[in-house]
Design a protein around this motif. Structure first.
Motif, PDB file in Angstrom:
ATOM      1  N   GLU A  44      48.462 118.930 -46.363  1.00 56.63           N
ATOM      2  CA  GLU A  44      49.350 120.031 -45.415  1.00 56.63           C
ATOM      3  C   GLU A  44      48.421 120.897 -44.805  1.00 56.63           C
ATOM      4  OE1 GLU A  44      52.611 121.533 -47.737  1.00 56.63           O
ATOM      5  OE2 GLU A  44      53.490 119.645 -47.938  1.00 56.63           O
ATOM      6  N   ASP A  67      40.690 117.783 -54.350  1.00 57.88           N
ATOM      7  CA  ASP A  67      41.854 117.071 -54.422  1.00 57.88           C
ATOM      8  C   ASP A  67      42.634 116.952 -52.949  1.00 57.88           C
ATOM      9  OD1 ASP A  67      41.992 117.118 -57.236  1.00 57.88           O
ATOM     10  OD2 ASP A  67      42.507 119.169 -57.545  1.00 57.88           O
ATOM     11  N   PRO A 107      48.035 125.570 -54.288  1.00 56.14           N
ATOM     12  CA  PRO A 107      47.978 124.017 -54.553  1.00 56.14           C
ATOM     13  C   PRO A 107      47.166 123.493 -55.965  1.00 56.14           C
ATOM     14  CG  PRO A 107      47.251 124.773 -52.374  1.00 56.14           C
ATOM     15  CD  PRO A 107      47.563 126.011 -53.150  1.00 56.14           C
ATOM     16  N   PHE A 137      43.485 119.040 -50.877  1.00 54.01           N
ATOM     17  CA  PHE A 137      44.100 120.499 -50.319  1.00 54.01           C
ATOM     18  C   PHE A 137      43.338 121.027 -49.368  1.00 54.01           C
ATOM     19  CE2 PHE A 137      46.702 119.875 -54.352  1.00 54.01           C
ATOM     20  CZ  PHE A 137      47.970 120.053 -53.746  1.00 54.01           C
ATOM     21  N   ASP A 162      50.750 125.455 -48.813  1.00 52.82           N
ATOM     22  CA  ASP A 162      50.805 124.216 -48.671  1.00 52.82           C
ATOM     23  C   ASP A 162      50.967 123.250 -50.087  1.00 52.82           C
ATOM     24  OD1 ASP A 162      49.686 124.300 -45.975  1.00 52.82           O
ATOM     25  OD2 ASP A 162      47.581 124.395 -46.483  1.00 52.82           O
ATOM     26  N   ASP A 163      51.893 122.534 -50.114  1.00 49.61           N
ATOM     27  CA  ASP A 163      52.297 122.007 -51.354  1.00 49.61           C
ATOM     28  C   ASP A 163      51.718 120.591 -51.567  1.00 49.61           C
ATOM     29  OD1 ASP A 163      54.074 124.001 -52.016  1.00 49.61           O
ATOM     30  OD2 ASP A 163      55.633 123.243 -50.548  1.00 49.61           O
ATOM     31  N   GLU A 164      51.376 119.750 -50.621  1.00 56.15           N
ATOM     32  CA  GLU A 164      50.800 118.744 -50.627  1.00 56.15           C
ATOM     33  C   GLU A 164      49.281 118.407 -50.269  1.00 56.15           C
ATOM     34  OE1 GLU A 164      52.431 116.073 -52.247  1.00 56.15           O
ATOM     35  OE2 GLU A 164      54.109 117.457 -52.890  1.00 56.15           O
ATOM     36  N   PRO A 165      48.555 117.738 -50.611  1.00 57.98           N
ATOM     37  CA  PRO A 165      47.251 117.292 -50.010  1.00 57.98           C
ATOM     38  C   PRO A 165      47.347 117.417 -48.603  1.00 57.98           C
ATOM     39  CG  PRO A 165      47.237 116.116 -52.313  1.00 57.98           C
ATOM     40  CD  PRO A 165      48.721 116.717 -51.931  1.00 57.98           C
TER      41      PRO A 165
END
Length: 179
Positions: free
Chosen positions: A155, A79, A51, A81, A150-153
């Motif tokens: 996830e 961020d 991430p 994550f 986990d591509d997005e905060p």
């Protein structure tokens, strides 16, 4: 029928041996179909970079919390994550390196002063030196990691993978909610 030259046979044999060695060393012990022993196949196209892989060691780290309906409250970085613990690290020493660290990049910092927010208990924050000389952030003694998928905060795709990867709860233990 095509005949292989001796060099081609040697290369093919070496490649096969390497593949078998890698499979034996990192085999999926639970019979799951998640692609690898750490929940992802770091060589597949679906395995995305961490991430914030390049940002993990670029500056001081910061811990905060996030909440979702499935898992309740868990730790995140500055961020947003998600951060995880790895149960083989129970003694506080990072054990996730090489292919493991590709799938589960460590949360690194360039300073022992880690900021906190949310319901993070600042007294549980620490650091530990990794074998490569970098400094990994710990919480209640647990080295902290990201999950590369986990591509997005926020996830939480790594939760419960292999029954060894768990969200880090603000209280300092594994958050197994929703597992």
């Amino acid at each position: 029928m095509t005949r292989w030259k001796p060099q081609q046979r040697a290369c093919a044999a070496a490649a096969a041996a390497f593949a078998l060695l890698g499979t034996a060393a990192c085999g999926d012990d639970d019979g799951g179909s998640d692609g690898g022993p750490y929940g992802t196949d770091p060589t597949s196209e679906s395995a995305s970079p961490s991430p914030s892989e390049t940002a993990t060691a670029a500056a001081a780290a910061s811990l905060s919390t996030a909440t979702d309906d499935d898992h309740g409250e868990f730790l995140v970085d500055n961020d947003g994550f998600t951060l995880y613990l790895f149960t083989p690290d129970a003694e506080g020493t990072p054990t996730c390196y090489d292919a493991c660290a590709t799938a589960w990049p460590p949360l690194l910092t360039d300073t022992p002063d880690v900021a906190s927010g949310g319901t993070v208990d600042a007294s549980l924050i620490g650091t530990v030196e990794r074998t490569d000389g970098t400094t990994q952030v710990t919480y209640n003694g647990w080295p902290l990691y990201y999950y590369a998928d986990d591509d997005e905060p926020g996830e939480t795709d790594g939760q419960g993978l292999q029954s060894i990867w768990y969200l880090m709860a603000p209280g300092g233990d594994a958050n197994k909610a929703g597992d």
